[in-house]
Design a protein around this motif. Sequence first.
Motif, PDB file in Angstrom:
ATOM      1  N   GLU A   9      50.946  58.410  23.377  1.00 59.87           N
ATOM      2  CA  GLU A   9      49.928  57.352  23.381  1.00 59.87           C
ATOM      3  C   GLU A   9      49.889  56.621  24.724  1.00 59.87           C
ATOM      4  N   GLY A  10      51.049  56.335  25.280  1.00 57.96           N
ATOM      5  CA  GLY A  10      51.110  55.658  26.577  1.00 57.96           C
ATOM      6  C   GLY A  10      50.519  56.502  27.689  1.00 57.96           C
ATOM      7  N   LEU A  11      50.766  57.808  27.645  1.00 64.95           N
ATOM      8  CA  LEU A  11      50.206  58.692  28.666  1.00 64.95           C
ATOM      9  C   LEU A  11      48.694  58.777  28.539  1.00 64.95           C
ATOM     10  N   SER A  12      48.190  58.719  27.321  1.00 67.47           N
ATOM     11  CA  SER A  12      46.741  58.702  27.111  1.00 67.47           C
ATOM     12  C   SER A  12      46.128  57.444  27.733  1.00 67.47           C
ATOM     13  N   ARG A  13      46.784  56.311  27.542  1.00 67.30           N
ATOM     14  CA  ARG A  13      46.312  55.061  28.153  1.00 67.30           C
ATOM     15  C   ARG A  13      46.376  55.133  29.672  1.00 67.30           C
ATOM     16  N   ALA A  14      47.423  55.770  30.217  1.00 69.10           N
ATOM     17  CA  ALA A  14      47.549  55.907  31.675  1.00 69.10           C
ATOM     18  C   ALA A  14      46.415  56.771  32.229  1.00 69.10           C
ATOM     19  N   LYS A  15      46.117  57.865  31.562  1.00 69.21           N
ATOM     20  CA  LYS A  15      45.019  58.730  32.009  1.00 69.21           C
ATOM     21  C   LYS A  15      43.690  57.984  31.988  1.00 69.21           C
ATOM     22  N   GLN A  16      43.471  57.187  30.939  1.00 65.42           N
ATOM     23  CA  GLN A  16      42.230  56.414  30.854  1.00 65.42           C
ATOM     24  C   GLN A  16      42.176  55.357  31.954  1.00 65.42           C
ATOM     25  N   SER A  17      43.288  54.700  32.206  1.00 62.05           N
ATOM     26  CA  SER A  17      43.344  53.696  33.261  1.00 62.05           C
ATOM     27  C   SER A  17      43.030  54.307  34.624  1.00 62.05           C
ATOM     28  N   MET A  18      43.590  55.476  34.910  1.00 57.56           N
ATOM     29  CA  MET A  18      43.328  56.138  36.180  1.00 57.56           C
ATOM     30  C   MET A  18      41.884  56.634  36.264  1.00 57.56           C
ATOM     31  N   ALA A  19      41.316  57.077  35.137  1.00 55.86           N
ATOM     32  CA  ALA A  19      39.906  57.482  35.121  1.00 55.86           C
ATOM     33  C   ALA A  19      39.009  56.269  35.394  1.00 55.86           C
ATOM     34  N   ASP A  20      39.358  55.123  34.809  1.00 55.94           N
ATOM     35  CA  ASP A  20      38.594  53.897  35.065  1.00 55.94           C
ATOM     36  C   ASP A  20      38.653  53.527  36.548  1.00 55.94           C
ATOM     37  N   PHE A  21      39.842  53.628  37.136  1.00 63.32           N
ATOM     38  CA  PHE A  21      39.982  53.334  38.562  1.00 63.32           C
ATOM     39  C   PHE A  21      39.138  54.294  39.392  1.00 63.32           C
ATOM     40  N   GLU A  22      39.243  55.578  39.119  1.00 61.04           N
ATOM     41  CA  GLU A  22      38.538  56.585  39.909  1.00 61.04           C
ATOM     42  C   GLU A  22      37.027  56.447  39.806  1.00 61.04           C
ATOM     43  N   SER A  23      36.530  55.926  38.684  1.00 53.80           N
ATOM     44  CA  SER A  23      35.083  55.763  38.531  1.00 53.80           C
ATOM     45  C   SER A  23      34.525  54.699  39.470  1.00 53.80           C
ATOM     46  N   ASN A  24      35.348  53.728  39.857  1.00 49.74           N
ATOM     47  CA  ASN A  24      34.926  52.703  40.808  1.00 49.74           C
ATOM     48  C   ASN A  24      36.185  52.110  41.453  1.00 49.74           C
ATOM     49  N   PRO A  25      36.693  52.734  42.512  1.00 48.78           N
ATOM     50  CA  PRO A  25      37.990  52.353  43.065  1.00 48.78           C
ATOM     51  C   PRO A  25      38.055  50.984  43.739  1.00 48.78           C
ATOM     52  N   LEU A  26      36.950  50.289  43.827  1.00 44.83           N
ATOM     53  CA  LEU A  26      36.978  48.944  44.398  1.00 44.83           C
ATOM     54  C   LEU A  26      36.759  47.852  43.360  1.00 44.83           C
ATOM     55  N   MET A  27      36.546  48.249  42.101  1.00 47.89           N
ATOM     56  CA  MET A  27      36.341  47.259  41.039  1.00 47.89           C
ATOM     57  C   MET A  27      37.692  46.886  40.429  1.00 47.89           C
ATOM     58  N   LEU A  28      37.967  45.590  40.410  1.00 51.85           N
ATOM     59  CA  LEU A  28      39.213  45.115  39.824  1.00 51.85           C
ATOM     60  C   LEU A  28      39.292  45.507  38.352  1.00 51.85           C
ATOM     61  N   PRO A  29      40.485  45.764  37.831  1.00 50.24           N
ATOM     62  CA  PRO A  29      40.605  46.099  36.406  1.00 50.24           C
ATOM     63  C   PRO A  29      40.195  44.918  35.535  1.00 50.24           C
ATOM     64  N   GLU A  30      39.874  45.221  34.309  1.00 47.59           N
ATOM     65  CA  GLU A  30      39.372  44.211  33.387  1.00 47.59           C
ATOM     66  C   GLU A  30      40.352  43.059  33.214  1.00 47.59           C
ATOM     67  N   TRP A  31      41.648  43.321  33.174  1.00 47.74           N
ATOM     68  CA  TRP A  31      42.613  42.254  32.937  1.00 47.74           C
ATOM     69  C   TRP A  31      42.614  41.233  34.079  1.00 47.74           C
ATOM     70  N   VAL A  32      42.192  41.647  35.264  1.00 51.41           N
ATOM     71  CA  VAL A  32      42.074  40.722  36.399  1.00 51.41           C
ATOM     72  C   VAL A  32      40.724  40.025  36.367  1.00 51.41           C
ATOM     73  N   ARG A  33      39.659  40.759  36.059  1.00 51.39           N
ATOM     74  CA  ARG A  33      38.300  40.198  36.049  1.00 51.39           C
ATOM     75  C   ARG A  33      38.119  39.137  34.983  1.00 51.39           C
ATOM     76  N   LEU A  34      38.860  39.209  33.891  1.00 50.49           N
ATOM     77  CA  LEU A  34      38.689  38.265  32.775  1.00 50.49           C
ATOM     78  C   LEU A  34      39.276  36.892  33.038  1.00 50.49           C
ATOM     79  N   THR A  35      39.887  36.699  34.190  1.00 54.28           N
ATOM     80  CA  THR A  35      40.507  35.389  34.468  1.00 54.28           C
ATOM     81  C   THR A  35      39.534  34.450  35.132  1.00 54.28           C
TER      82      THR A  35
END
Length: 192
Positions: A166-192
């Motif tokens: 399950e953790g590896l699945s989340r890691a793959k999704q996180s890296m896919a999210d990064f690769e889709s827009n490598p200059l967009m901050l992750p959601e946990w940072v943007r929500l502050t």
Amino acid sequence: MQSLSIEGAQDYLRKIGMKIGAWNEICYIETLQSEEPAWIRCRAPKDARELYVFSQYVAGWLPGGSWKIFQVDNSTSLSVDESYLFCRLVGIENYIEFSEGMPCRTFLLESADGFDLDLSFNLMMANIIYIFLLFEGHGHLVSSGSRSGEKIGVQDGFVYFSSGREGLSRAKQSMADFESNPLMLPEWVRLT
């Protein structure tokens, strides 16, 4: 953040099924039981801004918890200026020599009230990951919430996500999210 003895670190790590290994790395007491490989590897970007954002995605993958440990293994030898930058980043006033055999290689970030660490601590961990990727050091990061074996390894410009399926699945999704827009901050940072 405070430095921690190996014995002190072992007390924390034992609670999540991990320990400090022979090369000063964080390792599992017992091998994770998984049908898939227990880790994935991702190359960090070379562009400084992308690396900064990438480090935030990596730090955000680790489960929350009341403490986090960053362990520098014996493969890391930082120069004086690199060590100075690291020490200032984590709030250590004195210079630490990072060479094999030096005792100060374990750093603890702990919540005084026992609750999950807040955004500022997660950003500090992202910055530490950034520095170690930038200087191609070797470090390992875990959390009190790493009950399913979640561990981050930073080595020679690569990040290793270790965990159960399950953790590896989340890691793959996180890296896919990064690769889709490598200059967009992750959601946990943007929500502050």
